[in-house]
Motif scaffolding. Structure first.
Motif, PDB file in Angstrom:
ATOM      1  N   ILE A 128      47.302  44.651  45.270  1.00 56.98           N
ATOM      2  CA  ILE A 128      46.645  45.014  44.019  1.00 56.98           C
ATOM      3  C   ILE A 128      47.017  46.452  43.662  1.00 56.98           C
ATOM      4  N   ASN A 130      44.295  48.447  38.872  1.00 57.51           N
ATOM      5  CA  ASN A 130      43.439  47.275  39.008  1.00 57.51           C
ATOM      6  C   ASN A 130      42.280  47.530  39.968  1.00 57.51           C
ATOM      7  N   GLN A 156      39.740  49.482  37.960  1.00 57.50           N
ATOM      8  CA  GLN A 156      39.032  48.654  36.985  1.00 57.50           C
ATOM      9  C   GLN A 156      38.038  47.720  37.657  1.00 57.50           C
ATOM     10  N   GLN A 157      38.382  47.231  38.835  1.00 58.52           N
ATOM     11  CA  GLN A 157      37.470  46.340  39.544  1.00 58.52           C
ATOM     12  C   GLN A 157      36.216  47.095  39.993  1.00 58.52           C
TER      13      GLN A 157
END
Length: 464
Positions: free
Chosen positions: A185, A189, A192-193
Motif C-alpha cells: 500500500i 493510501n 487516507q485510510q
C-alpha cells in the motif's frame, strides 16, 4: 571458587515449581501516540487488497511477535504478502524489544564479528540515524538502506516529547507498507485510510491537528510527512511497556528473590543450571564453570546501563544487537531464494563478508508454543525447535557433514536429525570456538532450553 547456593538453596526444591503470585503482568495506560501506534499495528485495512495484512499478521504478540502460521513455519518459512501469491524472502524477525537497538554504528568487537552494530532488520539497514543530531544519512551508502525520519519531520510542538522515538524502529516502520510483497500500500493510501479510521482522533490528540493527506507541496507532499508521523507512532508503541513488558518468569523470579541474584528461589534446579551454563558461571550447580557461550551474542542492556556479565540486570535484553555468522545451513524450502542470495549485513555494508545477521533477542522465543505450534528459528528458519538449535551450537563441528553420499542435498532440519549430521554452513568462515564444539551433555543442553523458556513474557497486548 564456586558460588554457593546460599541458605536460600534450602527452599529451592520446595518452591521451584510453584507459580509466582507477585506483580500482575501488564502495562500501564497508553498515551495518545502509543495508542495510535497500537491501532496502526493491528489494522489490516492498511494493505491492498484491504483486510489482508497488518503489522500483527507477521508479528503476532500471542506467538512471541513472529508469524503465527505453524504450517508455514514448519515448511516454507516466509510470510505471504497482501497481494495474491506474494511471498517474502526471509523469516520475519520478532519486533518486541527491537526499540532498544541503537542507531547503526561502527565499532571494534573482536574476531569473527563485523565492525558494526545496531539498526533494525536482519541486515541493520534501518539505521535510525535520524535519532543522532548532526548525523549524515545513510551511514553506509554501499548497499541497501532505509529512509530515515529526522527531528525536523516532527511538528515543532512535539519534537521535545517525541524525539526519543526516532531511531531504527521508526525507520523500519516506513518499509512494510509500500513493499509489494508485504502490505502493498502506498504512503498516500495509508494516510487516507487512517484519516477515516475509527481511531483517527488519536492522531489529532497526538499531533495537535487532523492528519493531512494533501499531495502538496509537490517536492514534499503533506501525505508523506503524515506517513512518517504514523511510523513514529508505531515506534512509540513498540517502545512502550505494552510491548516490552519484562514480564517473564525470569523477570518475576529475579524481582522476588531475596538477593535478586542467581540461583533464584523461583526457579527449578534445571533452570538455575541453565542460567549458569548460559553465562559460564562457576557455581555449586556448575562446579567446573562450563560455558555454553550463549551470552557472547545474547547479552545486552539498554544504552547507558552498566554491563551485565552475570545476567542479573532487571532489563537484560538477551541480544548484543551485533552481527554474527554462526554457520546456519541453507534452507532449500524457502521458495525462489537460491543459496547465497540472502547475505545479511553484506546487503547493507558491501565491504564485509556475507553471512552475518543481526542477533535477535531470546525473549519470547518460546512464547505461544502450545498445541503443537511450530516456530522457525534463525534468519532463514532452518531450525524448527529450540532444542535442535542448542544442539547445533553444541555439536556443529563435531557431527559429520550431511553429504550427497548420504543421499541428502541441502538437508532440512528433519533430515539432518534423522541422519545425525549437520549440513555445511551456507556461508564460509562462521565463528569458531564460540560455538560448534562445546562439549555439553544432553542434560546440559536441556537445562539451557529450560532457562530460555523462562524468558517468555506473560503479558500479551490485547487487540485495540
Amino acid at each position: 571458587m564456586a558460588r554457593n547456593l546460599h541458605p536460600k538453596s534450602l527452599i529451592l526444591a520446595s518452591v521451584a515449581a510453584t507459580p509466582l503470585m507477585i506483580w500482575s503482568a501488564g502495562a500501564g495506560a497508553l498515551d495518545s501516540i502509543e495508542a495510535l501506534g497500537k491501532n496502526i499495528f493491528f489494522d489490516e485495512k492498511l494493505s491492498i487488497p484491504a483486510n489482508k495484512q497488518g503489522c500483527a499478521s507477521c508479528h503476532d504478540p500471542t506467538r512471541g511477535w513472529i508469524l503465527p502460521d505453524s504450517r508455514i513455519n514448519a515448511t516454507t518459512v516466509v510470510a505471504p504478502g497482501a497481494k495474491p501469491h506474494a511471498l517474502g524472502s526471509i523469516k520475519p524477525p520478532p519486533n518486541a524489544y527491537a526499540s532498544f537497538s541503537p542507531p547503526f554504528r561502527p565499532g571494534n568487537f573482536g574476531p569473527f564479528v563485523p565492525p558494526w552494530e545496531g539498526g533494525n532488520f536482519w541486515d541493520g539497514r534501518a539505521e535510525g540515524c535520524g535519532a543522532r543530531l548532526g548525523a549524515s544519512c545513510p551511514t553506509t551508502p554501499e548497499g541497501a538502506v532505509s529512509e530515515t525520519i529526522r527531528l525536523s519531520d516532527l511538528p515543532s510542538g512535539v519534537q521535545a516529547a517525541y524525539g526519543k522515538y526516532l531511531g531504527p524502529t521508526a525507520d523500519q516502520a516506513l518499509n512494510p507498507f509500500p513493499n509489494d510483497v508485504e502490505q502493498n500500500i502506498r504512503e498516500k493510501n495509508v494516510c487516507q485510510q487512517v484519516k477515516t479510521a475509527k481511531y483517527k482522533d488519536l492522531y489529532r490528540q497526538a499531533y495537535g491537528g487532523n492528519i493531512d493527506c494533501s499531495p502538496n507541496p509537490k517536492n514534499n507532499p503533506a501525505y508523506r510527512t503524515s506517513f512518517k508521523l504514523l511510523a513514529v507512532a508505531l515506534a512509540a508503541w513498540q517502545a512502550s511497556s505494552d510491548v516490552n513488558s519484562f514480564s517473564s518468569k525470569r523477570d518475576k523470579a529475579l524481582a522476588a528473590d531475596p538477593e535478586r541474584k542467581f540461583p533464584l528461589v523461583g526457579f527449578s534446579v534445571q533452570e538455575n543450571l541453565g542460567h549458569d551454563l548460559f553465562y559460564g558461571i562457576t557455581s555449586t550447580l556448575n562446579p567446573t564453570g562450563k560455558r555454553a557461550n550463549c551470552n557472547v551474542c545474547h547479552n545486552g542492556v539498554p544504552q547507558g546501563q552498566p554491563a551485565d556479565p552475570t545476567g542479573e540486570a532487571a532489563k537484560q535484553l538477551y541480544t548484543d544487537n551485533r552481527f554474527h555468522n554462526i554457520g546456519v545451513p541453507f534452507n532449500r524450502e524457502i521458495p525462489g531464494v537460491a543459496k547465497g542470495i540472502k547475505v545479511g549485513l553484506r546487503a547493507h555494508v558491501e565491504s564485509v563478508p556475507p553471512g552475518s545477521f543481526r542477533t535477535s533477542t531470546l525473549r519470547n522465543v518460546t512464547k505461544g508454543l502450545n498445541g503443537g505450534f511450530v516456530k522457525a528459528y534463525t534468519h532463514n528458519g532452518w531450525f524448527k525447535s529450540l532444542a535442535s538449535l542448542v544442539h547445533f551450537y553444541n555439536t556443529r563441528d563435531v557431527l559429520p557433514r550431511c553429504k550427497e553420499d548420504l543421499g541428502i542435498t541441502d538437508a532440512t532440519e528433519k533430515e539432518a536429525l534423522q541422519k545425525n549430521c549437520w549440513p555445511a554452513p551456507e556461508f564460509d568462515n562462521p565463528a569458531v570456538g564460540v560455538v560448534g564444539d562445546l562439549g555439553l551433555t544432553d542434560a546440559q543442553e536441556a537445562a539451557i532450553v529450560a532457562y530460555i523458556k523462562t524468558l517468555a513474557d506473560e503479558h500479551t497486548p490485547s487487540k485495540p
